[in-house]
Design a protein around this motif. Structure first.
Motif, mmCIF file in Angstrom:
data_model
loop_
_atom_site.group_PDB
_atom_site.id
_atom_site.type_symbol
_atom_site.label_atom_id
_atom_site.label_comp_id
_atom_site.label_asym_id
_atom_site.label_seq_id
_atom_site.Cartn_x
_atom_site.Cartn_y
_atom_site.Cartn_z
ATOM 1 N N VAL A 34 7.689 -0.827 -1.128
ATOM 2 C CA VAL A 34 6.773 -1.524 -2.030
ATOM 3 C C VAL A 34 6.797 -3.007 -1.682
ATOM 4 N N ILE A 35 5.610 -3.537 -1.445
ATOM 5 C CA ILE A 35 5.477 -4.963 -1.158
ATOM 6 C C ILE A 35 4.624 -5.573 -2.259
ATOM 7 N N GLU A 36 5.202 -6.483 -3.014
ATOM 8 C CA GLU A 36 4.472 -7.131 -4.091
ATOM 9 C C GLU A 36 4.023 -8.506 -3.635
ATOM 10 N N LEU A 37 2.727 -8.717 -3.694
ATOM 11 C CA LEU A 37 2.165 -10.005 -3.308
ATOM 12 C C LEU A 37 1.433 -10.600 -4.503
#
Length: 64
Positions: A34-37
């Motif tokens: 999961v990559i939160e931007l």
């Protein structure tokens, strides 16, 4: 180098690379990555024209 030395060097390079290939194991993770931007881009453009500049433009309307 002579032909024999070149062949020996090539064989040694292949043996060395074969030995290293067994050391690498790739395994997928159990959970998804999961990559939160949080990106907030604000652009503000303000044009300000001083009264002096307005007068110059009006006086020289032919060049503007």
């Amino acid at each position: 180098m002579t032909g024999g030395k070149k062949a020996a060097s090539a064989v040694m390079a292949m043996v060395g690379s074969a030995a290293l290939s067994g050391c690498i194991n790739l395994e997928a993770p159990d959970e998804p990555i999961v990559i939160e931007l949080n990106i907030n881009i604000t652009q503000e453009v303000i044009y300000r024209l001083a009264e002096d500049a307005e007068e110059v433009i009006e006086e020289n309307a032919d060049i503007f």
